[in-house]
Enzyme design. Structure first.
Site, PDB file in Angstrom:
ATOM      1  N   CYS A 143      -7.994  -1.988   8.033  1.00  0.00           N
ATOM      2  CA  CYS A 143      -8.814  -3.067   8.469  1.00  0.00           C
ATOM      3  C   CYS A 143      -9.191  -3.415   7.290  1.00  0.00           C
ATOM      4  CB  CYS A 143      -9.135  -2.218   9.449  1.00  0.00           C
ATOM      5  SG  CYS A 143      -7.874  -2.335  10.628  1.00  0.00           S
TER       6      CYS A 143
ATOM      7  N   THR B 296      -8.442   2.873   7.219  1.00  0.00           N
ATOM      8  CA  THR B 296      -8.269   2.226   5.717  1.00  0.00           C
ATOM      9  C   THR B 296      -7.917   0.478   5.680  1.00  0.00           C
ATOM     10  OG1 THR B 296      -6.039   3.642   6.089  1.00  0.00           O
ATOM     11  CG2 THR B 296      -8.223   4.874   5.148  1.00  0.00           C
TER      12      THR B 296
ATOM     13  N   LYS C 121       1.141  -1.098  -0.021  1.00  0.00           N
ATOM     14  CA  LYS C 121       0.192   0.215   0.090  1.00  0.00           C
ATOM     15  C   LYS C 121       0.943   1.327  -0.171  1.00  0.00           C
ATOM     16  CE  LYS C 121      -1.964  -1.302   3.635  1.00  0.00           C
ATOM     17  NZ  LYS C 121      -3.059  -1.416   4.905  1.00  0.00           N
TER      18      LYS C 121
END
Length: 263
Positions: free
Chosen positions: A211, A209, A175
């Site tokens: 989770c 975000t 991410k």
């Protein structure tokens, strides 16, 4: 009526309702699956940070997991805050024996920088938990914690992905939300690459975000989607949730898990 797909989250509680088990279950409801939970820890947490955390005994975690899986069954499992090496190893063993896709969010610190994983547990995450993952979803801080690879630009995402894949997950989503520019994530299994881009949203209310993304991926897998399909759909859902994030308390508010219902 037939039951919807069933997804199990194994994670900690966020008393403020923005992340953790609460975010996971809200995501699952929003995405049309039946959410179930194994609580690993209780936190005192609000928009300003984590004021306290208490992990549950391993036997309580194992009993919750067996209770759900042995009777109800699961189509996907998602992990979040596991707190200690003992819990990490117990959960890894449980997942390995379940035979369902697993999404591992290797939670190390909270949005506010509060530690949610003992330093002594990192090796257990690397050697026991990551090998059970269908998809691992580390952010850049967690990549650095687990592998020592520090990413300061988009061109570093491949190196980060390779370093995490070396521990054995089938796929990894690195991410890149903490980088400048567009929000860019890299999904890869070491062969295929999928670059997922969305515009950076001017909204500081982004609690939950990580989770939410991991849970949304698990929902897609439970519904029979391929990993790339599940991750693309999850990214779209999370982007909408971030755009609709709202202020709560005096700090960072949550993403809006119900954004699709508010049109």
């Amino acid at each position: 009526m037939s039951a919807p797909p069933r997804v199990l989250t194994v994670a900690g509680s966020d008393s403020g309702g923005g992340a953790g088990i609460q975010a996971d279950l809200k995501t699952m409801l929003a995405l049309g699956v039946h959410g179930m939970s194994v609580l690993t820890a209780v936190t005192a947490q609000n928009s300003l940070g984590v004021q306290g955390a208490w992990e549950l005994p391993v036997e309580a975690v194992r009993a919750q997991y067996r209770s759900v899986v042995d009777d109800i069954g699961v189509q996907a499992v998602k992990t979040g805050m596991l707190a200690s090496a003992e819990l990490v190893e117990a959960v890894a063993e449980l997942i390995a024996g379940t035979g369902a896709p697993a999404v591992v969010d290797p939670v190390g610190v909270s949005k506010h920088g509060d530690p949610l994983l003992a330093a002594s547990a990192l090796d257990s995450v690397r050697t026991k938990l990551l090998p059970t993952a269908t998809v691992a979803t580390p952010n850049l801080d967690e990549v650095a914690q687990l592998t020592g690879v520090r990413v300061d630009g988009e061109d570093g995402l491949r190196e980060a992905a390779a370093a995490v894949l070396a521990y054995g997950p089938a796929w990894v989503v690195i991410k890149g939300g903490h980088l400048a520019g567009d929000a860019v994530d890299l999904l890869t299994d070491g062969t295929e690459e999928h670059w997922l881009r969305s515009p950076r949203l001017d909204n500081r209310h982004t609690h939950g975000t990580g989770c939410t993304l991991a849970s949304a991926i698990a929902c897609g897998l439970a519904r029979g989607a391929s990993v790339p399909e599940a991750v693309r759909a999850a990214k779209e859902y999370v982007t909408g949730a971030i755009a609709a994030g709202f202020a709560l308390g005096g700090g960072i508010g949550p993403v809006d898990h119900g954004w699709r219902f508010r049109g």
